[in-house]
Design an enzyme around this catalytic site. Sequence first.
Site, PDB file in Angstrom:
ATOM      1  N   TYR A  66      -2.412  -1.360  10.596  1.00  0.00           N
ATOM      2  CA  TYR A  66      -2.384  -1.729   9.166  1.00  0.00           C
ATOM      3  C   TYR A  66      -0.975  -1.251   8.781  1.00  0.00           C
ATOM      4  CZ  TYR A  66      -3.949  -1.416   4.421  1.00  0.00           C
ATOM      5  OH  TYR A  66      -4.132  -1.596   2.938  1.00  0.00           O
ATOM      6  N   SER A  87       0.904  -1.309  -0.055  1.00  0.00           N
ATOM      7  CA  SER A  87      -0.098   0.041  -0.064  1.00  0.00           C
ATOM      8  C   SER A  87       1.086   1.281   0.002  1.00  0.00           C
ATOM      9  CB  SER A  87      -0.884  -0.064   1.228  1.00  0.00           C
ATOM     10  OG  SER A  87      -1.549   1.271   1.404  1.00  0.00           O
TER      11      SER A  87
HETATM   12  P1  NAI Z   1     -10.956  -6.595  -0.195  1.00  0.00           P
HETATM   13  O1  NAI Z   1     -11.509  -6.428   1.308  1.00  0.00           O
HETATM   14  O2  NAI Z   1     -12.014  -6.501  -1.481  1.00  0.00           O
HETATM   15  O3  NAI Z   1     -10.177  -7.917  -0.629  1.00  0.00           O
HETATM   16  C1  NAI Z   1      -9.302  -8.579   0.580  1.00  0.00           C
HETATM   17  C2  NAI Z   1      -9.492  -9.962   0.230  1.00  0.00           C
HETATM   18  O4  NAI Z   1      -8.692 -10.763   1.302  1.00  0.00           O
HETATM   19  C3  NAI Z   1     -10.807 -10.534   0.405  1.00  0.00           C
HETATM   20  O5  NAI Z   1     -11.027 -11.387  -0.627  1.00  0.00           O
HETATM   21  C4  NAI Z   1     -10.877 -11.127   1.717  1.00  0.00           C
HETATM   22  O6  NAI Z   1     -11.511 -12.767   1.675  1.00  0.00           O
HETATM   23  C5  NAI Z   1      -9.269 -11.825   1.675  1.00  0.00           C
HETATM   24  N1  NAI Z   1      -8.787 -12.140   3.008  1.00  0.00           N
HETATM   25  C6  NAI Z   1      -9.226 -11.569   4.349  1.00  0.00           C
HETATM   26  N2  NAI Z   1      -8.785 -12.313   5.279  1.00  0.00           N
HETATM   27  C7  NAI Z   1      -8.017 -13.444   4.836  1.00  0.00           C
HETATM   28  C8  NAI Z   1      -7.415 -14.513   5.430  1.00  0.00           C
HETATM   29  N3  NAI Z   1      -7.601 -14.577   6.606  1.00  0.00           N
HETATM   30  N4  NAI Z   1      -7.049 -15.575   4.440  1.00  0.00           N
HETATM   31  C9  NAI Z   1      -7.151 -15.452   3.063  1.00  0.00           C
HETATM   32  N5  NAI Z   1      -7.786 -14.223   2.457  1.00  0.00           N
HETATM   33  C10 NAI Z   1      -8.245 -13.534   3.270  1.00  0.00           C
HETATM   34  O7  NAI Z   1      -9.877  -5.401  -0.505  1.00  0.00           O
HETATM   35  P2  NAI Z   1      -8.971  -5.244  -1.668  1.00  0.00           P
HETATM   36  O8  NAI Z   1      -9.245  -3.604  -1.633  1.00  0.00           O
HETATM   37  O9  NAI Z   1      -9.215  -5.987  -2.650  1.00  0.00           O
HETATM   38  O10 NAI Z   1      -7.635  -5.444  -0.928  1.00  0.00           O
HETATM   39  C11 NAI Z   1      -6.514  -6.291  -1.476  1.00  0.00           C
HETATM   40  C12 NAI Z   1      -5.081  -5.875  -0.897  1.00  0.00           C
HETATM   41  O11 NAI Z   1      -5.037  -4.672  -1.382  1.00  0.00           O
HETATM   42  C13 NAI Z   1      -5.110  -5.975   0.545  1.00  0.00           C
HETATM   43  O12 NAI Z   1      -3.765  -6.416   0.848  1.00  0.00           O
HETATM   44  C14 NAI Z   1      -5.253  -4.214   0.870  1.00  0.00           C
HETATM   45  O13 NAI Z   1      -4.409  -3.896   2.054  1.00  0.00           O
HETATM   46  C15 NAI Z   1      -4.478  -3.782  -0.224  1.00  0.00           C
HETATM   47  N6  NAI Z   1      -4.546  -2.558  -0.821  1.00  0.00           N
HETATM   48  C16 NAI Z   1      -5.770  -2.154  -1.007  1.00  0.00           C
HETATM   49  C17 NAI Z   1      -6.213  -0.781  -1.181  1.00  0.00           C
HETATM   50  C18 NAI Z   1      -7.610  -0.231  -1.514  1.00  0.00           C
HETATM   51  O14 NAI Z   1      -7.666   1.238  -1.479  1.00  0.00           O
HETATM   52  N7  NAI Z   1      -8.477  -0.708  -1.911  1.00  0.00           N
HETATM   53  C19 NAI Z   1      -5.121   0.330  -1.211  1.00  0.00           C
HETATM   54  C20 NAI Z   1      -3.748  -0.204  -0.903  1.00  0.00           C
HETATM   55  C21 NAI Z   1      -3.596  -1.666  -0.442  1.00  0.00           C
HETATM   56  C1  BGC Z   2      -6.191   1.429   2.009  1.00  0.00           C
HETATM   57  C2  BGC Z   2      -7.493   2.353   1.843  1.00  0.00           C
HETATM   58  C3  BGC Z   2      -7.193   3.772   1.645  1.00  0.00           C
HETATM   59  C4  BGC Z   2      -5.857   3.712   0.641  1.00  0.00           C
HETATM   60  C5  BGC Z   2      -5.467   5.362   0.562  1.00  0.00           C
HETATM   61  C6  BGC Z   2      -5.052   1.728   1.359  1.00  0.00           C
HETATM   62  O1  BGC Z   2      -3.893   1.012   1.876  1.00  0.00           O
HETATM   63  O2  BGC Z   2      -6.811   0.153   2.169  1.00  0.00           O
HETATM   64  O3  BGC Z   2      -8.449   2.135   2.552  1.00  0.00           O
HETATM   65  O4  BGC Z   2      -8.246   4.413   0.939  1.00  0.00           O
HETATM   66  O5  BGC Z   2      -4.727   3.169   1.135  1.00  0.00           O
HETATM   67  O6  BGC Z   2      -5.203   5.864   1.775  1.00  0.00           O
END
Ligand code: NAI
Ligand code: BGC
Length: 261
Positions: free
Chosen positions: A162, A149
């Site tokens: 986080y 991130s």
């Molecule tokens: P999301 O909440 O849609 O996806 C997260 C996924 O991780 C889900 O499929 C969930 O089931 C899975 N997960 C959670 N706990 C788990 C576990 N114990 N074992 C296996 N799977 C598990 O969120 P998103 O946005 O798709 O996030 C994906 C990655 O991207 C994360 O690592 C998040 O920190 C990162 N990220 C997201 C950002 C955003 O703005 N959406 C920005 C920066 C990083």
């Molecule tokens: C977080 C989001 C957030 C973004 C920008 C990501 O790592 O998961 O919730 O909006 O950073 O701050």
Amino acid sequence: MATKGSMRLDNKVALVSGGAQGIGRAVALRLAQEGADIALNVLHDDERAASARAEIEALGRRCAVLQADVSQVAEVRAMVAEGVRQLGRLDVLVNNAGVEKRADFLDVSEAHYDHVMGVNLKGAFFLTQAFVAHLKETQRPGKVINMSSVHEELPFPHFTAYCCSKGGMQMMMRNLAVELAPLGITVNNIAPGAIETPINATLMKQPALVDRLLANIPLRRLGQPEDVAGVAAFLASAEADYITGATIVIDGGLLWNYSEQ
Ligand code: NAI
Ligand code: BGC
């Protein structure tokens, strides 16, 4: 989308953690579009997992749905063995699974800390270890891509656990890039900014907060999962063979934006 005959990931097998929704799902689909078979890790083997698998198979790729909680080391090791059993081998690992929780520092419980660190950092650590053990055993090179991130770098008050997990992921990536290079394994991070996925569902319901966030993003829009997926496909491909130890930021300019007004 690449057309048949020019697929960058032909004959590759990629394991994507947390692949049922959001960024992980978009990455899994994009890698499949580029020719890879997919080991799709999901926390729950539900209808979202089934539909992701159906979309991947509709592209003519194989897909193994692997249910595992990545914070549990025994489950992670069994998952890698099962992925290899079903798909023959693994070449690419995308550590995407992640959770985010808001709390003032004084209110962070041990359970909150353990959950966030367990999924985001410990999960990626031991999944990478199991993946690398498999590559070493089969004497093959490979690629590790971590979904970090902008908060591996940028403070995010009220999200300290986080940020600890993503900061830890930054140093894990840098260490492993050096330590695993002799095995032909590259290790890189992707650092998304604000991407429109379920992780931001609470934020999306509050227009005032969205406006404040957009004001900080020079490109004035949230990112889409597909904005991230294309970079993951590039890092997984031979085009990125000489890239290791790097973080690629995908944030519409958020990280370096500063204005005095
Ligand atoms: P999301 O909440 O849609 O996806 C997260 C996924 O991780 C889900 O499929 C969930 O089931 C899975 N997960 C959670 N706990 C788990 C576990 N114990 N074992 C296996 N799977 C598990 O969120 P998103 O946005 O798709 O996030 C994906 C990655 O991207 C994360 O690592 C998040 O920190 C990162 N990220 C997201 C950002 C955003 O703005 N959406 C920005 C920066 C990083
Ligand atoms: C977080 C989001 C957030 C973004 C920008 C990501 O790592 O998961 O919730 O909006 O950073 O701050």
